[in-house]
Design an enzyme around this catalytic site. Structure first.
Site, mmCIF file in Angstrom:
data_model
loop_
_atom_site.group_PDB
_atom_site.id
_atom_site.type_symbol
_atom_site.label_atom_id
_atom_site.label_comp_id
_atom_site.label_asym_id
_atom_site.label_seq_id
_atom_site.Cartn_x
_atom_site.Cartn_y
_atom_site.Cartn_z
ATOM 1 C CE LYS A 1 -1.557 2.834 3.042
ATOM 2 N NZ LYS A 1 -1.697 4.093 2.138
ATOM 3 C CD GLU B 1 13.238 -0.393 9.605
ATOM 4 O OE1 GLU B 1 13.692 0.349 10.299
ATOM 5 O OE2 GLU B 1 13.716 -1.730 9.339
ATOM 6 C CB CYS C 1 13.694 8.015 7.937
ATOM 7 S SG CYS C 1 14.455 6.823 6.939
ATOM 8 C CD GLU D 1 10.826 12.003 11.498
ATOM 9 O OE1 GLU D 1 9.766 11.626 11.628
ATOM 10 O OE2 GLU D 1 11.656 11.403 10.934
HETATM 11 P P1 NAD Z 1 2.793 8.006 7.791
HETATM 12 O O1 NAD Z 1 3.225 7.373 9.068
HETATM 13 O O2 NAD Z 1 2.059 9.022 7.913
HETATM 14 O O3 NAD Z 1 2.295 7.090 6.802
HETATM 15 C C1 NAD Z 1 3.052 5.862 6.371
HETATM 16 C C2 NAD Z 1 2.016 4.860 5.722
HETATM 17 O O4 NAD Z 1 1.310 4.457 6.766
HETATM 18 C C3 NAD Z 1 1.296 5.499 4.770
HETATM 19 O O5 NAD Z 1 1.129 4.508 3.594
HETATM 20 C C4 NAD Z 1 -0.147 5.762 5.292
HETATM 21 O O6 NAD Z 1 -0.985 5.802 4.305
HETATM 22 C C5 NAD Z 1 -0.259 4.876 6.123
HETATM 23 N N1 NAD Z 1 -1.235 4.999 7.244
HETATM 24 C C6 NAD Z 1 -1.347 6.248 7.735
HETATM 25 N N2 NAD Z 1 -2.539 6.246 8.769
HETATM 26 C C7 NAD Z 1 -2.781 5.029 8.878
HETATM 27 C C8 NAD Z 1 -3.446 4.277 9.834
HETATM 28 N N3 NAD Z 1 -4.251 4.730 10.506
HETATM 29 N N4 NAD Z 1 -3.494 2.930 9.713
HETATM 30 C C9 NAD Z 1 -2.805 2.226 8.746
HETATM 31 N N5 NAD Z 1 -1.890 2.799 7.747
HETATM 32 C C10 NAD Z 1 -1.942 4.133 7.988
HETATM 33 O O7 NAD Z 1 4.273 8.419 7.305
HETATM 34 P P2 NAD Z 1 4.731 9.439 6.106
HETATM 35 O O8 NAD Z 1 4.330 10.895 6.434
HETATM 36 O O9 NAD Z 1 4.249 8.670 4.968
HETATM 37 O O10 NAD Z 1 6.247 9.255 6.147
HETATM 38 C C11 NAD Z 1 7.151 10.027 6.878
HETATM 39 C C12 NAD Z 1 7.446 9.209 7.944
HETATM 40 O O11 NAD Z 1 8.164 7.940 7.676
HETATM 41 C C13 NAD Z 1 8.581 9.942 8.718
HETATM 42 O O12 NAD Z 1 8.349 9.776 10.394
HETATM 43 C C14 NAD Z 1 9.953 9.330 8.668
HETATM 44 O O13 NAD Z 1 10.952 9.330 9.307
HETATM 45 C C15 NAD Z 1 9.340 7.704 8.344
HETATM 46 N N6 NAD Z 1 10.370 6.994 7.402
HETATM 47 C C16 NAD Z 1 11.206 5.978 7.970
HETATM 48 C C17 NAD Z 1 11.861 5.445 7.231
HETATM 49 C C18 NAD Z 1 12.834 4.162 7.874
HETATM 50 O O14 NAD Z 1 13.402 3.420 7.073
HETATM 51 N N7 NAD Z 1 13.108 4.371 9.041
HETATM 52 C C19 NAD Z 1 12.337 5.580 5.735
HETATM 53 C C20 NAD Z 1 11.449 6.650 5.431
HETATM 54 C C21 NAD Z 1 10.334 7.231 6.089
#
Ligand code: NAD
Length: 497
Positions: free
Chosen positions: A189, A265, A300, A399
């Site tokens: 997704k 992650e 991240c 962050e």
């Molecule tokens: P997010 O948590 O808002 O969304 C991530 C995913 O989760 C999306 O596909 C989103 O649609 C889904 N999601 C959102 N709400 C949900 C729910 N209630 N239930 C199930 N799924 C849900 O994150 P983002 O804004 O897309 O990405 C940014 C974040 O990702 C930052 O915190 C960043 O540090 C982290 N990140 C971490 C890594 C790593 O490898 N550690 C890599 C890239 C990004």
């Protein structure tokens, strides 16, 4: 803005695939609903994407389970799976220009990054895990002479991959590649802001000869499609990358459903530590800048805290400013651009509100601090440096996910380590020193999943990537251990007669 005519022309001719990819076919969402995806750099509509929800996730899971049980992929000889995955990698490489353009249009990131980082990394990650497919052996334990004790790995089954918007293709590949190598079926997704590249990629899996139902992509909103993946009772494992806030939901989803395996992650607040024994600052400057400015700081592992020895702080900051200013902010389709647009207006507002907060908390803006290029309809922020930051301030603890660096001055090695580790996160750290003993000593003392010394790096696909503390849970992406996450270990104990 100085546009690159070629990419703008190509962008006009692009046709986006917007439907879900389930069981080898593109299909509309069952509800018929769609959602908008916009170009962050212009605010203009790119496409209306199928809004998958629980019904579509269920279709994808059924297809994935049926294929898994049939064995056309899960029981294929590893060397044949490897060949199919290598064909998949070749096809991605062949279509790299188109995929890079989609990535830039949908994410707002510079085309140069999409072409030189996102796409090559996606291809090489897949090749590396594909090559491992027929090189990972099972084990035998030491056992009495009349017993054969085997420890075998089996694919875990149906895997869910929930992906963030900052690296839609290559973070997806961190999950897809080892999961497929192990013989699993998967439902990905994408984040709702950036569905287009993964939807295009899915058809290439079929073209490579990967059986229908093995790779499925269901676009949709987090609280509907994402939640449905988390709660589905026939998904065996979910690998999630995103915010800690949403990551925690997946632990709950698992507990409330079938205790599926969860790998998280999440975010970071990583330090770049510069000690005063450094003689040549030149390489440090570009690395410290990349650490926070690459991908607009929407990264991240961004080095968002500069922890610097007082003996070198003033010089470092003065020399850092022109390097930050040389990172051109602008049209992501211009190859000279190094900082593109924030992903969306809401995120721009969040970054600007942190800049405001930093001022209120008493930190000093040493550079930048503003939105720029508002007339484009995009969400651009100039490189920003806060000086006089205390590690207790919220700008040093939370962050921000934008091009905003917080400078924290320390008096010695001990304080540098204390500040570096004084965070809820533990994803990455960079350390700059000319003293080999200090490099080893400090690298061992930093509580983070990746420590890079005299560079800013996450390492390549051969090393694990993931966090300590609230940066991660349950496993890591990349490296050989990523294969273990998508397998079950079985003990077979045979009594000889
Ligand atoms: P997010 O948590 O808002 O969304 C991530 C995913 O989760 C999306 O596909 C989103 O649609 C889904 N999601 C959102 N709400 C949900 C729910 N209630 N239930 C199930 N799924 C849900 O994150 P983002 O804004 O897309 O990405 C940014 C974040 O990702 C930052 O915190 C960043 O540090 C982290 N990140 C971490 C890594 C790593 O490898 N550690 C890599 C890239 C990004």
């Amino acid at each position: 803005m100085n546009a690159h005519p070629d990419f703008h022309g190509k962008a006009k001719d692009l046709k986006f695939e917007t439907r879900a990819f389930i069981n080898g076919k593109y299909v509309e969402a069952r509800s018929g609903e769609t959602f908008e995806t916009r170009n962050p750099a212009t605010g203009k509509l790119l496409a209306n994407v199928s809004a998958g929800d629980a019904a579509d996730v269920d279709d994808a899971v059924k297809a994935a389970r049926t294929t898994f049980e049939a064995g056309s992929w899960s029981k294929m000889a590893p060397r044949d799976r490897k060949k199919a995955l290598l064909r998949f990698a070749d096809l991605i490489e062949k279509n790299s220009a188109e995929l890079a353009l989609i990535e830039t249009l949908d994410c707002g990131k510079p085309i140069n990054d999409s072409m030189t980082v996102d796409l090559p990394d996606t291809v090489e990650t897949l090749r590396w895990h594909a090559e491992a497919t027929d090189k990972i052996y099972d084990q035998m334990s030491s056992a009495p002479n009349d017993v054969v004790s085997m420890i075998v790995r089996e694919p875990i089954g149906v895997v869910g991959g929930v992906i963030p918007w900052n690296f839609p293709l290559f973070v997806a590949m961190w999950k897809l590649a080892p999961a497929l190598a192990g013989g699993n079926s998967i439902i990905l997704k994408p984040a709702e802001q950036t569905s287009l590249s993964l939807l295009r990629l899915a058809a290439l899996a079929s073209e490579a000869g990967i059986p229908d139902g093995v790779v499925n992509v269901v676009p949709g909103m987090g609280p509907t499609a994402g939640r449905a993946i988390g709660l589905h009772r026939d998904i065996d494992c979910v690998s999630f990358t995103g915010s800690g806030e949403v990551g925690r939901y997946f632990l709950k989803y698992s507990a409330e459903s079938n205790m599926k395996r969860i790998i998280l992650e999440c975010g970071g607040k990583s330090p770049s530590i510069v000690m005063d024994d450094i003689k040549d600052l030149t390489p440090v400057l570009e690395n410290v800048a990349s650490a926070i400015l690459f991908c607009q700081g929407e990264n991240c592992s961004a080095g968002s805290r500069l922890v610097v020895h007082e003996g070198i702080k003033d010089r470092l900051l003065e020399e850092l400013k022109p390097v930050f200013e040389s990172w051109t902010v602008g049209d992501p389709l211009n190859t000279a651009t190094r900082i593109g647009s924030m992903i969306e207006k809401e995120h721009l507002d969040k970054v600007l509100s942190y800049i405001e907060l930093g001022r209120k908390e008493g930190a000093k803006v040493a550079l930048g601090g503003n939105q720029v290029l508002a007339e484009t309809g995009g969400s651009f922020v100039e490189p920003t440096i806060f000086d006089d930051v205390s590690n207790r301030m919220r700008i040093a603890r939370e962050e921000i996910f934008g091009p905003v660096l917080s400078v924290i001055t320390v008096k010695d090695e001990e304080e540098a380590l204390k500040v570096a580790n004084d965070t809820n996160y533990g994803l990455a750290a960079s350390l700059y020193t000319d003293d080999l003993n200090r490099a080893h000593r400090m690298a061992k003392s930093i509580r983070a999943g990746t420590v890079s010394v005299n560079c800013y790096s996450e390492g390549d696909f051969a090393v694990p990537f993931g966090g300590y503390k609230e940066s991660g849970f349950g496993g890591k992406d990349k490296g050989l251990a990523a294969h273990d996450q998508y397998t079950e270990t079985k003990a077979i104990w045979i009594q000889l007669r």
